[in-house]
Design a protein around this motif. Structure first.
Motif, PDB file in Angstrom:
ATOM      1  N   SER A  87       0.836  -1.202   0.000  1.00 39.31           N
ATOM      2  CA  SER A  87       0.000   0.000   0.000  1.00 39.31           C
ATOM      3  C   SER A  87       0.865   1.243   0.000  1.00 39.31           C
ATOM      4  N   PRO A  88       0.424   2.294  -0.678  1.00 37.54           N
ATOM      5  CA  PRO A  88       1.166   3.559  -0.619  1.00 37.54           C
ATOM      6  C   PRO A  88       1.062   4.137   0.782  1.00 37.54           C
ATOM      7  N   PRO A  89       1.963   5.049   1.154  1.00 39.41           N
ATOM      8  CA  PRO A  89       1.912   5.657   2.488  1.00 39.41           C
ATOM      9  C   PRO A  89       0.561   6.332   2.726  1.00 39.41           C
ATOM     10  N   THR A  90       0.134   6.390   3.964  1.00 37.81           N
ATOM     11  CA  THR A  90      -1.142   7.009   4.310  1.00 37.81           C
ATOM     12  C   THR A  90      -1.207   8.431   3.756  1.00 37.81           C
ATOM     13  N   GLY A  91      -2.354   8.776   3.209  1.00 39.60           N
ATOM     14  CA  GLY A  91      -2.522  10.129   2.689  1.00 39.60           C
ATOM     15  C   GLY A  91      -2.161  10.242   1.226  1.00 39.60           C
ATOM     16  N   VAL A  92      -1.510   9.212   0.679  1.00 37.79           N
ATOM     17  CA  VAL A  92      -1.159   9.244  -0.737  1.00 37.79           C
ATOM     18  C   VAL A  92      -2.189   8.419  -1.510  1.00 37.79           C
ATOM     19  N   GLU A  93      -2.862   9.068  -2.438  1.00 32.55           N
ATOM     20  CA  GLU A  93      -3.831   8.348  -3.253  1.00 32.55           C
ATOM     21  C   GLU A  93      -3.081   7.456  -4.226  1.00 32.55           C
ATOM     22  N   GLY A  94      -3.417   6.202  -4.232  1.00 35.59           N
ATOM     23  CA  GLY A  94      -2.718   5.334  -5.173  1.00 35.59           C
ATOM     24  C   GLY A  94      -3.626   4.224  -5.635  1.00 35.59           C
ATOM     25  N   GLN A  95      -3.492   3.859  -6.875  1.00 36.85           N
ATOM     26  CA  GLN A  95      -4.252   2.753  -7.420  1.00 36.85           C
ATOM     27  C   GLN A  95      -3.588   1.452  -6.959  1.00 36.85           C
ATOM     28  N   VAL A  96      -4.401   0.483  -6.606  1.00 37.88           N
ATOM     29  CA  VAL A  96      -3.845  -0.818  -6.236  1.00 37.88           C
ATOM     30  C   VAL A  96      -3.129  -1.392  -7.451  1.00 37.88           C
ATOM     31  N   LYS A  97      -1.883  -1.838  -7.247  1.00 43.01           N
ATOM     32  CA  LYS A  97      -1.139  -2.337  -8.381  1.00 43.01           C
ATOM     33  C   LYS A  97      -1.022  -3.860  -8.326  1.00 43.01           C
ATOM     34  N   LEU A  98      -1.630  -4.507  -9.302  1.00 40.00           N
ATOM     35  CA  LEU A  98      -1.484  -5.957  -9.447  1.00 40.00           C
ATOM     36  C   LEU A  98      -0.474  -6.216 -10.547  1.00 40.00           C
ATOM     37  N   ASP A  99       0.238  -7.338 -10.431  1.00 43.45           N
ATOM     38  CA  ASP A  99       1.213  -7.682 -11.459  1.00 43.45           C
ATOM     39  C   ASP A  99       1.394  -9.198 -11.497  1.00 43.45           C
ATOM     40  N   ILE A 100       1.841  -9.685 -12.627  1.00 51.46           N
ATOM     41  CA  ILE A 100       2.162 -11.105 -12.775  1.00 51.46           C
ATOM     42  C   ILE A 100       3.681 -11.208 -12.884  1.00 51.46           C
ATOM     43  N   VAL A 101       4.268 -12.003 -12.006  1.00 55.93           N
ATOM     44  CA  VAL A 101       5.727 -12.153 -12.052  1.00 55.93           C
ATOM     45  C   VAL A 101       6.115 -13.623 -11.986  1.00 55.93           C
ATOM     46  N   GLY A 102       7.244 -13.949 -12.603  1.00 57.56           N
ATOM     47  CA  GLY A 102       7.791 -15.296 -12.515  1.00 57.56           C
ATOM     48  C   GLY A 102       9.012 -15.288 -11.614  1.00 57.56           C
ATOM     49  N   THR A 103       9.233 -16.402 -10.898  1.00 56.95           N
ATOM     50  CA  THR A 103      10.466 -16.543 -10.114  1.00 56.95           C
ATOM     51  C   THR A 103      11.070 -17.906 -10.434  1.00 56.95           C
ATOM     52  N   VAL A 104      12.386 -17.995 -10.376  1.00 54.84           N
ATOM     53  CA  VAL A 104      13.039 -19.282 -10.640  1.00 54.84           C
ATOM     54  C   VAL A 104      13.332 -20.006  -9.335  1.00 54.84           C
ATOM     55  N   ASN A 105      13.474 -21.314  -9.468  1.00 56.63           N
ATOM     56  CA  ASN A 105      13.775 -22.187  -8.318  1.00 56.63           C
ATOM     57  C   ASN A 105      12.749 -21.948  -7.215  1.00 56.63           C
ATOM     58  N   GLN A 106      13.192 -21.633  -5.975  1.00 54.96           N
ATOM     59  CA  GLN A 106      12.224 -21.363  -4.907  1.00 54.96           C
ATOM     60  C   GLN A 106      12.271 -19.893  -4.488  1.00 54.96           C
ATOM     61  N   ASP A 107      12.685 -19.031  -5.410  1.00 55.82           N
ATOM     62  CA  ASP A 107      12.672 -17.595  -5.097  1.00 55.82           C
ATOM     63  C   ASP A 107      11.226 -17.121  -4.928  1.00 55.82           C
ATOM     64  N   THR A 108      11.037 -16.062  -4.167  1.00 58.52           N
ATOM     65  CA  THR A 108       9.691 -15.563  -3.864  1.00 58.52           C
ATOM     66  C   THR A 108       9.615 -14.052  -4.051  1.00 58.52           C
ATOM     67  N   PRO A 109       8.482 -13.537  -4.524  1.00 60.48           N
ATOM     68  CA  PRO A 109       8.312 -12.086  -4.655  1.00 60.48           C
ATOM     69  C   PRO A 109       8.368 -11.365  -3.303  1.00 60.48           C
ATOM     70  N   LEU A 110       8.233 -12.109  -2.201  1.00 62.57           N
ATOM     71  CA  LEU A 110       8.380 -11.493  -0.869  1.00 62.57           C
ATOM     72  C   LEU A 110       9.737 -10.812  -0.748  1.00 62.57           C
ATOM     73  N   SER A 111      10.746 -11.388  -1.400  1.00 60.96           N
ATOM     74  CA  SER A 111      12.103 -10.835  -1.324  1.00 60.96           C
ATOM     75  C   SER A 111      12.228  -9.526  -2.095  1.00 60.96           C
ATOM     76  N   ASP A 112      11.240  -9.242  -2.970  1.00 59.37           N
ATOM     77  CA  ASP A 112      11.210  -7.963  -3.695  1.00 59.37           C
ATOM     78  C   ASP A 112      10.167  -7.016  -3.112  1.00 59.37           C
ATOM     79  N   GLY A 113       9.680  -7.324  -1.914  1.00 60.76           N
ATOM     80  CA  GLY A 113       8.721  -6.440  -1.256  1.00 60.76           C
ATOM     81  C   GLY A 113       7.309  -6.520  -1.810  1.00 60.76           C
ATOM     82  N   LYS A 114       7.008  -7.592  -2.567  1.00 63.15           N
ATOM     83  CA  LYS A 114       5.669  -7.742  -3.135  1.00 63.15           C
ATOM     84  C   LYS A 114       4.836  -8.680  -2.256  1.00 63.15           C
ATOM     85  N   ILE A 115       3.526  -8.549  -2.356  1.00 64.96           N
ATOM     86  CA  ILE A 115       2.625  -9.389  -1.575  1.00 64.96           C
ATOM     87  C   ILE A 115       2.010 -10.452  -2.480  1.00 64.96           C
TER      88      ILE A 115
END
Ligand code: MN
Length: 207
Positions: A138-166
């Motif tokens: 989420s953007p910081p409080t008070g900042v209007e922002g559109q929810v951003k969805l994305d499709i990403v691939g990871t190799v092996n057992q890497d996770t988008p958590l390591s890139d700060g994604k949910i």
């Protein structure tokens, strides 16, 4: 110490789309091995052993260099599979609803279009890995922002958590996830897998 979470449904709950034997091996052998190897990697690392695995993977800079790759492999293997079991369900053919489907439509045009792009990414991901639907924090409080969805691939057992994604949704495209039933036919596995997506859980994570 980390432990293997039980499957949230019976081994045969995803039949006929994902078979019972695959689920037994996938959960009881593959996932269990990631947990065992994660625990042996973290022997003596008391601070890390007391953190949720998602926190560790989201802060890899705090992991000592000599165990970093092992934590990515086995910690990722543990977290990714624990997540994967939850975003599937024995209640087949659910559909996304509410604000989740609105966000999907807004980002990708339609559910069908989203599924096409996601499936294409899963089909063409080279080797072993995962394809994810993720939400940016989420953007910081008070900042209007559109929810951003994305499709990403990871190799092996890497996770988008390591890139700060949910992570909201993910498909495991390691061969061990489908080879017993589908052999090399990854496309058929992906097509079948949509029938067991737990959209209620995806929506809860989105919210
Ligand atoms: Mn797997």
């Amino acid at each position: 110490m980390f432990s293997l979470p039980p499957l949230p449904y019976a081994y045969n709950a995803l039949e006929p789309y994902i078979d019972e034997v695959t689920m037994k091996f996938h959960h009881d052998k593959h996932h269990a091995t990631y947990v065992e190897k994660l625990n042996s990697t973290l022997i003596g690392q008391d601070e890390l052993l007391n953190k949720p695995i998602e926190k560790i993977l989201g802060n890899l800079h705090k992991v000592p260099e000599n165990i970093l790759q092992a934590v990515k492999n086995f910690g990722g293997g543990h977290a990714n599979h624990a997540f994967f079991w939850k975003i599937m369900s024995g209640q087949h053919n659910q559909e996304p609803q509410g604000q989740l489907i609105s966000a999907i439509n807004q980002t990708f045009g339609s559910l069908i279009k989203f599924q096409e792009i996601f499936s294409q990414k899963a089909t063409t991901l080279f080797g072993s890995g995962w394809v994810w639907l993720v939400k940016s924090p989420s953007p910081p409080t008070g900042v209007e922002g559109q929810v951003k969805l994305d499709i990403v691939g990871t190799v092996n057992q890497d996770t988008p958590l390591s890139d700060g994604k949910i992570p909201l949704l993910a498909i495991d495209v390691w061969e061990h996830a489908y080879y017993l039933k589908y052999q090399n036919r990854r496309v058929e596995y992906i097509k079948a897998w949509w029938n067991v997506v737990n959209w209620k859980e995806v929506e809860a994570r989105f919210m």
